[in-house]
Write a protein that holds these residues in place. Structure first.
Motif, mmCIF file in Angstrom:
data_model
loop_
_atom_site.group_PDB
_atom_site.id
_atom_site.type_symbol
_atom_site.label_atom_id
_atom_site.label_comp_id
_atom_site.label_asym_id
_atom_site.label_seq_id
_atom_site.Cartn_x
_atom_site.Cartn_y
_atom_site.Cartn_z
ATOM 1 N N PRO A 25 0.990 -1.069 0.098
ATOM 2 C CA PRO A 25 0.087 -0.125 0.070
ATOM 3 C C PRO A 25 0.903 1.162 -0.051
ATOM 4 O O PRO A 25 1.968 1.218 0.438
ATOM 5 C CB PRO A 25 -0.772 -0.101 1.155
ATOM 6 N N PRO A 26 0.445 2.307 -0.512
ATOM 7 C CA PRO A 26 1.114 3.508 -0.908
ATOM 8 C C PRO A 26 1.861 4.085 0.575
ATOM 9 O O PRO A 26 2.759 4.512 0.663
ATOM 10 C CB PRO A 26 0.389 4.517 -1.428
ATOM 11 N N GLY A 27 0.800 3.771 1.470
ATOM 12 C CA GLY A 27 1.350 4.423 2.890
ATOM 13 C C GLY A 27 2.599 3.648 3.589
ATOM 14 O O GLY A 27 3.132 4.118 4.511
ATOM 15 N N LEU A 28 2.706 2.678 3.095
ATOM 16 C CA LEU A 28 3.770 1.884 3.780
ATOM 17 C C LEU A 28 5.337 1.996 2.801
ATOM 18 O O LEU A 28 6.350 1.564 3.120
ATOM 19 C CB LEU A 28 3.631 0.301 3.698
ATOM 20 N N ARG A 29 5.074 2.675 1.829
ATOM 21 C CA ARG A 29 6.152 2.927 0.848
ATOM 22 C C ARG A 29 7.436 3.679 1.361
ATOM 23 O O ARG A 29 8.350 3.388 0.943
ATOM 24 C CB ARG A 29 5.836 3.301 -0.388
ATOM 25 N N PRO A 30 7.179 4.671 1.984
ATOM 26 C CA PRO A 30 8.062 5.567 2.558
ATOM 27 C C PRO A 30 8.943 4.858 3.260
ATOM 28 O O PRO A 30 10.242 5.013 3.447
ATOM 29 C CB PRO A 30 7.249 6.500 3.202
ATOM 30 N N ALA A 31 8.757 3.931 4.421
ATOM 31 C CA ALA A 31 9.397 3.326 5.139
ATOM 32 C C ALA A 31 10.317 2.254 4.326
ATOM 33 O O ALA A 31 11.465 1.931 4.654
ATOM 34 C CB ALA A 31 8.597 2.226 6.225
ATOM 35 N N LEU A 32 9.996 1.629 3.388
ATOM 36 C CA LEU A 32 10.351 0.662 2.182
ATOM 37 C C LEU A 32 11.560 1.582 1.698
ATOM 38 O O LEU A 32 12.791 1.144 1.574
ATOM 39 C CB LEU A 32 9.296 0.226 1.246
ATOM 40 N N ASP A 33 11.075 2.755 1.081
ATOM 41 C CA ASP A 33 12.313 3.522 0.576
ATOM 42 C C ASP A 33 13.154 4.033 1.456
ATOM 43 O O ASP A 33 14.309 4.226 1.092
ATOM 44 C CB ASP A 33 11.436 4.706 -0.012
ATOM 45 N N ARG A 34 12.889 4.239 2.650
ATOM 46 C CA ARG A 34 14.110 4.570 3.593
ATOM 47 C C ARG A 34 14.994 3.752 3.710
ATOM 48 O O ARG A 34 16.182 4.031 3.778
ATOM 49 C CB ARG A 34 13.164 5.198 5.001
ATOM 50 N N LEU A 35 14.561 2.530 3.878
ATOM 51 C CA LEU A 35 15.688 1.317 4.070
ATOM 52 C C LEU A 35 16.361 1.254 2.901
ATOM 53 O O LEU A 35 17.437 0.808 3.067
ATOM 54 C CB LEU A 35 14.720 0.063 4.582
ATOM 55 N N GLN A 36 15.835 1.126 1.755
ATOM 56 C CA GLN A 36 16.454 0.839 0.632
ATOM 57 C C GLN A 36 17.526 1.829 0.257
ATOM 58 O O GLN A 36 18.768 1.693 -0.066
ATOM 59 C CB GLN A 36 15.263 0.787 -0.606
ATOM 60 N N ALA A 37 17.009 3.213 0.665
ATOM 61 C CA ALA A 37 17.996 4.419 0.383
ATOM 62 C C ALA A 37 19.153 4.055 1.598
ATOM 63 O O ALA A 37 20.325 4.350 1.120
ATOM 64 C CB ALA A 37 17.316 5.624 0.603
ATOM 65 N N ALA A 38 18.724 3.765 2.703
ATOM 66 C CA ALA A 38 20.007 3.537 3.532
ATOM 67 C C ALA A 38 20.878 2.360 3.203
ATOM 68 O O ALA A 38 22.098 2.702 3.181
ATOM 69 C CB ALA A 38 19.068 2.983 4.822
#
Lengths: 204, 192
Positions: A22-35
């Motif tokens: 869901p779009p609401g969960l994607r920021p957390a995913l993006d943050r971890l992938q960016a890290a």
């Protein structure tokens, strides 16, 4: 308690496509992938290739040389134990120590015809004390006065300044009489049924 | 999603010798050929060791020791095609050994990324700050979680490869990675 939606873990583990999130969960995913991507960038340390190649070009020391080097060099030896295991180890050590026979407290070796009479006398205020061993009958002839072929000390004196003494010499009881029974005489007279007896004479 | 092999060897470019071929050359007496394997795997090993130990010097020592050990015991590499996981395992163990010599297995913060130069552009500054933050967040993890996270997300190993490298079971590794992600995400959120 999990702080992250399990679907984020599934996407990161490749078990779910990103689109399933869901779009609401994607920021957390993006943050971890960016890290993770940032951690992949560095570091740019010096290469150890030359150091490694120099090391492997040197002749490898033989087993004996390595063993000697290992034995002579300093090593930090660390034993990690959980506290409960340290108690078990302590109990084992105590048990082993208790099982080891204590040679220092062994008495004189005795033949089948011999025995040991332990004699403890208390003479408060005595100037000196002499212990003698009597022959089997009650003649009163002290063995220590007439026999030279007996083993061990037969008589001794307490130091003058001691009024209360355990009569012993070099850690052994002074009164060691021959016989096939053990005697425990007390004070002036010992076991009257025994063939040998010990007497202590105290002077005040 | 395309299925990836569970345990992969180094992706060879055309004309590059396979790991197994290089190992055969080394074992037959061509010690210089080991340099190919060093060039191939050193960057990843160095990156892993730096993230694990937090110090470039300690990482260089761990990697050098690991590579020398790999050379000495190369005949013990039973599956040359899987040299990658084999050499990672050696360096992972060297890192553990270095960590065990410290009073605490925590990451040292003596070797944080350099502070950004004010002359750098805004993107570089932001990246340097984030890297510092991430390094601190990694330092706060236990060694086991840090190892699992770095192998998974920095070195890109599969759980099967991680199991070979660390000797831990896959469910255990998954749990460590999940806990590490949650801890890192928590730290990243705090600093935002």
């Amino acid at each position: 308690m999990s702080l992250m939606d399990p679907r984020i873990h599934q996407v990161l583990d490749g078990e779910l496509p990103r689109e399933a999130l869901p779009p609401g969960l994607r920021p957390a995913l993006d943050r971890l992938q960016a890290a993770a991507a940032l951690l992949r960038l560095g570091p740019t340390g010096r290469s150890v290739a030359a150091r490694v190649m120099a090391e492997i070009r040197r002749p490898f020391p033989g087993l004996l040389t390595r063993l000697v080097r290992w034995v002579t060099e300093r090593h930090a030896i660390t034993v990690s134990l959980r506290p409960v295991w340290s108690l078990v180890v302590a109990a084992v050590v105590v048990g082993v120590v208790a099982l080891i026979p204590s040679r220092g407290s062994e008495g004189p070796s005795l033949s089948a015809e011999e025995g040991v009479a332990q004699f403890v006398g208390r003479f408060p205020g005595a100037r000196s004390v002499v212990v003698v061993v009597l022959e089997g009958d009650d003649t009163g002839a002290p063995v220590g006065e007439r026999a030279d072929d007996l083993d061990g000390p037969r008589a001794g004196e307490t130091p003058h300044e001691l009024g209360d003494a355990l009569l012993s010499r070099e850690g052994r009881p002074l009164a060691a009489a021959r016989g096939d029974q053990r005697h425990h005489p007390h004070h002036h007279r010992g076991d009257h049924q025994a063939p040998h007896r010990a007497q202590a004479h105290a002077w005040f | 999603m395309t299925a990836t092999p569970k345990i992969r060897s180094y992706p060879q470019a055309p004309g590059e010798p396979l790991d197994a071929e290089v190992i055969t050359r080394v074992l037959s007496g061509d010690a210089e050929a080991f340099g190919i394997l060093i060039r191939r795997y050193e960057p990843g090993l160095h990156r892993f060791a730096t993230r694990m130990l937090g110090s470039a010097d300690a990482a260089a020592d761990a990697v050098a020791e690991g590579l020398v050990r790999a050379y000495r015991h190369l005949d013990g590499c039973r599956e040359p095609a899987r040299f990658r996981t084999w050499v990672y395992r050696i360096v992972v163990n060297r890192c553990k050994s270095h960590l065990s010599r410290r009073p605490s297995a925590d990451l040292s913060l003596d070797d944080l990324p350099p502070l950004p130069d004010p002359a750098d552009n805004a993107t570089a500054l932001e990246r340097a700050e984030q890297l510092t933050l991430l390094t601190r967040a990694l330092a706060a993890l236990s060694a086991e979680k840090r190892e699992a996270f770095v192998l998974k997300h920095v070195e890109g190993l599969s759980y099967e490869e991680m199991a070979v490298v660390t000797g831990a079971r896959i469910p255990t590794l998954k749990m460590r990675v999940h806990r590490a992600r949650e801890a890192l995400l928590g730290t990243l959120k705090e600093y935002q």
